[in-house]
Design a protein around this motif. Sequence first.
Motif, PDB file in Angstrom:
ATOM      1  N   ARG A 164      39.307  18.535  50.179  1.00  0.00           N
ATOM      2  CA  ARG A 164      40.047  17.308  49.932  1.00  0.00           C
ATOM      3  C   ARG A 164      41.316  17.601  49.126  1.00  0.00           C
ATOM      4  O   ARG A 164      41.334  18.484  48.263  1.00  0.00           O
ATOM      5  N   ASN A 165      42.385  16.876  49.442  1.00  0.00           N
ATOM      6  CA  ASN A 165      43.635  17.001  48.711  1.00  0.00           C
ATOM      7  C   ASN A 165      44.204  15.606  48.477  1.00  0.00           C
ATOM      8  O   ASN A 165      44.859  15.037  49.361  1.00  0.00           O
ATOM      9  N   PRO A 166      43.971  15.030  47.300  1.00  0.00           N
ATOM     10  CA  PRO A 166      44.445  13.663  47.040  1.00  0.00           C
ATOM     11  C   PRO A 166      45.966  13.536  47.031  1.00  0.00           C
ATOM     12  O   PRO A 166      46.496  12.423  47.123  1.00  0.00           O
ATOM     13  N   LYS A 167      46.680  14.671  46.944  1.00  0.00           N
ATOM     14  CA  LYS A 167      48.147  14.618  46.964  1.00  0.00           C
ATOM     15  C   LYS A 167      48.700  14.404  48.370  1.00  0.00           C
ATOM     16  O   LYS A 167      49.876  14.076  48.535  1.00  0.00           O
ATOM     17  N   ASP A 168      47.864  14.600  49.380  1.00  0.00           N
ATOM     18  CA  ASP A 168      48.274  14.375  50.765  1.00  0.00           C
ATOM     19  C   ASP A 168      48.059  12.901  51.094  1.00  0.00           C
ATOM     20  O   ASP A 168      46.925  12.422  51.098  1.00  0.00           O
ATOM     21  N   ASP A 169      49.143  12.182  51.368  1.00  0.00           N
ATOM     22  CA  ASP A 169      48.998  10.754  51.690  1.00  0.00           C
ATOM     23  C   ASP A 169      48.660  10.517  53.157  1.00  0.00           C
ATOM     24  O   ASP A 169      48.611   9.380  53.613  1.00  0.00           O
ATOM     25  N   ARG A 170      48.473  11.604  53.917  1.00  0.00           N
ATOM     26  CA  ARG A 170      48.021  11.560  55.315  1.00  0.00           C
ATOM     27  C   ARG A 170      49.060  10.983  56.281  1.00  0.00           C
ATOM     28  O   ARG A 170      48.718  10.601  57.405  1.00  0.00           O
ATOM     29  N   SER A 171      50.313  10.937  55.853  1.00  0.00           N
ATOM     30  CA  SER A 171      51.352  10.379  56.713  1.00  0.00           C
ATOM     31  C   SER A 171      52.187  11.451  57.403  1.00  0.00           C
ATOM     32  O   SER A 171      52.937  11.142  58.332  1.00  0.00           O
ATOM     33  N   ALA A 172      52.058  12.709  56.973  1.00  0.00           N
ATOM     34  CA  ALA A 172      52.884  13.788  57.525  1.00  0.00           C
ATOM     35  C   ALA A 172      52.166  14.503  58.661  1.00  0.00           C
ATOM     36  O   ALA A 172      50.932  14.613  58.670  1.00  0.00           O
ATOM     37  N   GLN A 173      52.947  14.997  59.593  1.00  0.00           N
ATOM     38  CA  GLN A 173      52.395  15.831  60.658  1.00  0.00           C
ATOM     39  C   GLN A 173      51.888  17.128  60.034  1.00  0.00           C
ATOM     40  O   GLN A 173      52.525  17.687  59.146  1.00  0.00           O
ATOM     41  N   VAL A 174      50.726  17.605  60.483  1.00  0.00           N
ATOM     42  CA  VAL A 174      50.020  18.669  59.759  1.00  0.00           C
ATOM     43  C   VAL A 174      50.752  20.008  59.772  1.00  0.00           C
ATOM     44  O   VAL A 174      50.441  20.886  58.962  1.00  0.00           O
ATOM     45  N   PHE A 175      51.737  20.171  60.670  1.00  0.00           N
ATOM     46  CA  PHE A 175      52.461  21.440  60.730  1.00  0.00           C
ATOM     47  C   PHE A 175      53.753  21.423  59.916  1.00  0.00           C
ATOM     48  O   PHE A 175      54.464  22.416  59.878  1.00  0.00           O
ATOM     49  N   GLU A 176      54.049  20.312  59.270  1.00  0.00           N
ATOM     50  CA  GLU A 176      55.287  20.220  58.502  1.00  0.00           C
ATOM     51  C   GLU A 176      55.266  21.157  57.292  1.00  0.00           C
ATOM     52  O   GLU A 176      54.221  21.346  56.649  1.00  0.00           O
ATOM     53  N   THR A 177      56.418  21.711  56.977  1.00  0.00           N
ATOM     54  CA  THR A 177      56.546  22.561  55.807  1.00  0.00           C
ATOM     55  C   THR A 177      56.191  21.766  54.551  1.00  0.00           C
ATOM     56  O   THR A 177      56.622  20.625  54.388  1.00  0.00           O
ATOM     57  N   GLY A 178      55.382  22.379  53.700  1.00  0.00           N
ATOM     58  CA  GLY A 178      54.975  21.718  52.469  1.00  0.00           C
ATOM     59  C   GLY A 178      53.573  21.155  52.545  1.00  0.00           C
ATOM     60  O   GLY A 178      52.848  21.159  51.548  1.00  0.00           O
ATOM     61  N   ILE A 179      53.162  20.678  53.726  1.00  0.00           N
ATOM     62  CA  ILE A 179      51.810  20.143  53.878  1.00  0.00           C
ATOM     63  C   ILE A 179      50.930  21.069  54.700  1.00  0.00           C
ATOM     64  O   ILE A 179      49.700  21.041  54.587  1.00  0.00           O
ATOM     65  N   ARG A 180      51.550  21.930  55.516  1.00  0.00           N
ATOM     66  CA  ARG A 180      50.760  22.839  56.335  1.00  0.00           C
ATOM     67  C   ARG A 180      49.841  23.689  55.456  1.00  0.00           C
ATOM     68  O   ARG A 180      50.273  24.264  54.455  1.00  0.00           O
ATOM     69  N   ALA A 181      48.570  23.764  55.846  1.00  0.00           N
ATOM     70  CA  ALA A 181      47.519  24.488  55.113  1.00  0.00           C
ATOM     71  C   ALA A 181      47.099  23.788  53.828  1.00  0.00           C
ATOM     72  O   ALA A 181      46.254  24.304  53.088  1.00  0.00           O
ATOM     73  N   HIS A 182      47.671  22.589  53.579  1.00  0.00           N
ATOM     74  CA  HIS A 182      47.308  21.852  52.367  1.00  0.00           C
ATOM     75  C   HIS A 182      46.962  20.397  52.677  1.00  0.00           C
ATOM     76  O   HIS A 182      47.046  19.538  51.793  1.00  0.00           O
ATOM     77  N   THR A 183      46.580  20.122  53.900  1.00  0.00           N
ATOM     78  CA  THR A 183      46.231  18.750  54.262  1.00  0.00           C
ATOM     79  C   THR A 183      44.916  18.331  53.607  1.00  0.00           C
ATOM     80  O   THR A 183      44.093  19.161  53.211  1.00  0.00           O
ATOM     81  N   ASP A 184      44.747  17.028  53.500  1.00  0.00           N
ATOM     82  CA  ASP A 184      43.460  16.471  53.084  1.00  0.00           C
ATOM     83  C   ASP A 184      42.514  16.606  54.275  1.00  0.00           C
ATOM     84  O   ASP A 184      42.810  16.110  55.361  1.00  0.00           O
ATOM     85  N   GLN A 185      41.395  17.298  54.075  1.00  0.00           N
ATOM     86  CA  GLN A 185      40.476  17.558  55.183  1.00  0.00           C
ATOM     87  C   GLN A 185      39.060  17.086  54.851  1.00  0.00           C
ATOM     88  O   GLN A 185      38.587  17.291  53.729  1.00  0.00           O
ATOM     89  N   PHE A 186      38.422  16.457  55.820  1.00  0.00           N
ATOM     90  CA  PHE A 186      37.027  16.057  55.662  1.00  0.00           C
ATOM     91  C   PHE A 186      36.130  17.093  56.349  1.00  0.00           C
ATOM     92  O   PHE A 186      36.537  17.770  57.297  1.00  0.00           O
TER      93      PHE A 186
END
Length: 254
Positions: free
Chosen positions: A225-247
Amino acid sequence: MKLLPKNLALGLLCLGSALALADGPASAAGQAPLAAAAVADATRPDADKARDADRKPADMLAFAKIQPGQVVVDYFAGRGYFTRLFSTAVGPQGAVYAVAPQVWLDRLKGKPLPPPVSAEPGRGNVHEVVGAASLNVPAKADVVWTSQNYHDIRIWNGAAGTAELNKAVYAALKPGGYYIVLDHAAQPGLDEAGMAKLHRIDEALVKQEVLAAGFVLDAESQALRNPKDDRSAQVFETGIRAHTDQFILRFRKP
């Protein structure tokens, strides 16, 4: 026999259900040494090891309850990151089936596939197969694992595609076997267009679909889980890639 008051009995039932689904450190303690040994395997490629901090493989293997001698299916195995870990963990008496979905192969249109893990030294317990309406695995599995790809099947083949997958997983598992679904979390109610754009999926939708196939929800993990990810970005975008909120959901075949 004396009966409990109705409100107390209901409270205990709810508490028991919550405890059953909260798969924390205590419940995974018995799995920890085996999982750690698999991660420490010196034959793992450096490219795999470089991803460990983000993917937390020891936690993943412990949550999936991987044991020596098991039959494990790695569905949509990609380049084999988890396939190698499973191979080490189940040992020479076990087997790992890296299943490539036919729909994925069709989309590649003749492009080169990742090298087979089974060809690597010491990976004789790994077998590559192609799965379509069935997983095409010759032995009943203890665990079926899929990570960051359930949403792809849903995007490419719709609800019918994931229904077919879940039915195939149910048929492939032994009674009591586990089905682990790990994926990028979406905002609640994300529609089909949003899934295709963001490569995310609503956790509630996954639960709904898998439970409809006859599974029961056994546990959930918060390890990725990553509470800093607001889940609005495409998962391959720089900055969120490899740091998405995952269940991470563990379902069990009754």
